[in-house]
Structure formats: C-alpha cells, structure tokens
Design an enzyme around this catalytic site. Structure first.
Site, short mmCIF file in Angstrom:
data_model
loop_
_atom_site.label_atom_id
_atom_site.label_comp_id
_atom_site.label_asym_id
_atom_site.label_seq_id
_atom_site.Cartn_x
_atom_site.Cartn_y
_atom_site.Cartn_z
N HIS A 1 -9.71 1.92 0.65
CA HIS A 1 -9.65 0.87 1.65
C HIS A 1 -10.76 0.98 2.70
O HIS A 1 -10.52 0.76 3.89
CB HIS A 1 -8.28 0.86 2.33
CG HIS A 1 -7.78 -0.52 2.66
ND1 HIS A 1 -8.37 -1.31 3.61
CD2 HIS A 1 -6.76 -1.24 2.13
CE1 HIS A 1 -7.72 -2.46 3.68
NE2 HIS A 1 -6.73 -2.44 2.78
N GLU B 1 -11.65 -3.60 -2.69
CA GLU B 1 -10.72 -2.59 -3.21
C GLU B 1 -10.60 -2.72 -4.73
O GLU B 1 -9.90 -3.60 -5.23
CB GLU B 1 -9.35 -2.78 -2.55
CG GLU B 1 -9.38 -2.85 -1.03
CD GLU B 1 -8.11 -3.47 -0.47
OE1 GLU B 1 -7.01 -3.02 -0.88
OE2 GLU B 1 -8.20 -4.40 0.35
N HIS C 1 0.81 -1.23 0.00
CA HIS C 1 0.00 0.00 0.00
C HIS C 1 0.85 1.28 0.00
O HIS C 1 0.57 2.22 0.73
CB HIS C 1 -0.96 -0.01 1.17
CG HIS C 1 -2.05 -1.03 1.06
ND1 HIS C 1 -2.48 -1.53 -0.14
CD2 HIS C 1 -2.82 -1.65 2.01
CE1 HIS C 1 -3.46 -2.41 0.07
NE2 HIS C 1 -3.67 -2.50 1.36
#
Length: 334
Positions: free
Chosen positions: A162, A296, A92
């Site tokens: 997210h 996501e 991420h």
C-alpha cells in the site's frame, strides 16, 4: 516515550529505500535528481511511531487485501466471520491487519532486507496459521518485492502493498496532473459500499479507460457513477495477460517515471480521496485529498465470495509466491 520501530535502509546508485518493522512498511523511497538533490516519492509519517496507528501508508497488507463482503465467507463447507472495519465489511485484513503488526527482521544485506510475520490460527477470524515473508531487493532504478506464505489450514490470502506515490515529491500536493496508464481492458465495478457487483466491465467508453497515458484529473473529474461511489478511483483493474508483466506506468510533472510490474491478476488503483490533513507527512506537511496514488498489485476484491473471480485460497502444502517490481527513472516532463 515509545521508541520508533526498527528500520533498515538500502542504497543503490540514485535510489534509497527505507523499510521499518511496523507493517514491513516502506517509510521512504528517495530518488536522486540531476543536480544531486534527493526527493521522497512515497507518502509516509513524519513520526515513524505513527505507523502503529493505521493509515496503511507504505505497508504490506494481509491476510486479505481489499474487501470481503460483511467479513463473511464459506470455505470447504465451513462459514467464517472475520473482523469488520469499514461499513460492515472487512478491509485490508480487518481491524488488526498485517499493516499494524510488528514484523521480525529475518535477514538483511547490502542489497536486500527480509521481514517475516506469523499470523496465528484464528487471527481476525481467519482459519489456519499463516507464515509470511516479504523481501525488498534494491538495485539501481529498481525495487523488487518478493512475497511468500504458507498455511496450516485452507485460508484466503491476498497480499498486497500500500505505498502511495507522488513522483513530484511526497509534499508537493495533488497527483491530479500525474499521467497514469494501466494495462487493462476491463475493471470491476462496485456497489455503493465498494463491494464488487460481480461484473467485469470493459473500460472502453468509461472514465476508467486508462489504456493510454491519461492525466488523473480527467477520470477524477468525470461524471461517472463509479467515480462518485469511490470519491475518485478505488477500483480493481484486470491486467491483460499472465505471468510477470507491466501493470501500470505513472509519470509526474517532474518527469519522474514509475513502472509497476507484477505476476498478480490485477492492480487496485486508489487516488487517496480520504486524506484530510490529519496525517503529517515525511517533510512535515499535511496530506490532503489526492496527495498520492496507490497502485496495489493483487487478486480481485471479495474473490472468496465471487465464484467468477480467481480463487484466493491457499492450502496446506502449498507456498504462495508473488513478485512486484517498481522501476523508476525519468521521462519528458508533462
């Protein structure tokens, strides 16, 4: 005392959306029920200052959502090393991804709010300066997320969101009895460190066959090697078709329904295995394992190192644009 991050709340019939500057995160998505009560259906921190300490809750993720093998990649003949934060890999965006940044309020009106961020050249080791914006637009029964980004040098980019959903309420417990349908015939299996093997596997005959509405308890309880590796589901599903299309449908025991639409190649389904009671949620209750599910919309993980996956590279002169829509309503209760 450090002040809470600035926020903006949008309201439409039966729906209220709150976003904050930290991570351009959704800090609340409240739906009205038939009796006039309101239920928050996304997980969030009770203290909004806690968004600055990580956890990804409700945040925009970048530069590269999901994982990069060893945080290393080659682009146009040059090797780049970005910061690593999960078992020697980059997750991420690395140690200080977009979720931890303070985004700037670009514009706001009754039906939308736009947050912007400048990621300088060399940020976390990524090449080029990237300018990114996300606009949240609210209408009755719908939240639309519009992403755009430009760069001064070739760079991988895989923006995603997210939010963790629990349609029965963010403090209602596990999502095991939520029914999930994913519009995908294939998924991407991973190594034990959750980096893709490079295979794209048919869902038929596996715990990942979610082509029909399926209680999440079924795959989460399956004796499947990939479920064991992830401690649940934390996998990319390759959504069939192209362009704006439905990626997933989630229905809670309450009958609340969420459809996720996007133009992205797939959707990472993550069932929140890591929640361990250390995060205090919006209503003051602790979040435990499987407290919410993230859907996501994104490109596949480690695509910069996987020649068989769609390229995530953004180049100067190009503008990355993408759209994701959350459609909320009701179905028959489970």
């Amino acid at each position: 005392m450090t002040p809470a991050p600035p926020s903006r709340t949008l309201c439409a019939d039966g729906i209220r959306l709150t976003t904050i500057s930290t991570g351009a995160a959704v800090a609340g998505l409240r739906l009205e029920d038939s009796e006039g009560g309101w239920t928050d259906v996304v997980l969030g921190h009770a203290d909004r200052r806690s968004y600055r300490h990580g956890g990804y809750l409700g945040a925009v993720i970048g530069r590269v959502g999901n994982r990069i093998d060893r945080g290393r990649f080659e682009l146009d003949g040059a090797t780049h090393q970005v910061s690593v934060d999960e078992r020697g890999n980059a997750l991420h965006g690395g140690v200080e991804g977009f979720d931890l940044r303070e985004w700037e309020l670009v514009d706001a009106a009754a039906d939308h709010v736009t947050w912007g961020l400048v990621s300088p050249a060399g940020d976390q080791g990524f090449p080029g300066e990237v300018r990114v914006q996300v606009r949240y637009r609210l209408s009755p029964g719908e939240v639309r997320l519009d992403y755009s980004a430009t760069t001064t040098a070739p760079t991988p980019l895989n923006l995603t969101h997210h939010a963790y959903f629990n349609l029965d309420g963010e403090s209602s417990g596990t999502i095991r009895e939520h029914r999930l349908q994913v519009e995908a015939d294939t998924f991407i299996p991973t190594r034990p460190d959750q980096i893709p093997t490079g295979e794209v596997r048919e869902v038929a005959g596996t715990a990942f066959d979610l082509r029909q509405p399926t209680p999440l308890a079924a795959p989460l309880s399956a004796a499947d090697e990939q479920v064991r590796i992830a401690g649940g589901i934390d996998h990319h599903f390759v959504v069939r078709g192209e362009g704006m299309r439905r990626h997933a449908t989630l229905v809670g025991g309450s009958g609340r329904r969420l459809e996720v639409w996007s133009d992205r190649p797939g959707v990472q389904v993550y069932t929140g295995d890591h929640f361990d009671g250390t995060i205090t949620g919006i209503s003051g209750s602790a979040y435990h394992r499987e407290a919410g599910v993230a859907l996501e919309t994104q490109g596949p993980p480690d695509a910069i190192n996987q020649p068989g996956f769609p390229s995530p590279v953004l180049r100067p002169g190009e503008t990355f644009r993408s759209w994701t829509v959350w459609r909320v309503g009701t179905s028959d209760p489970i």
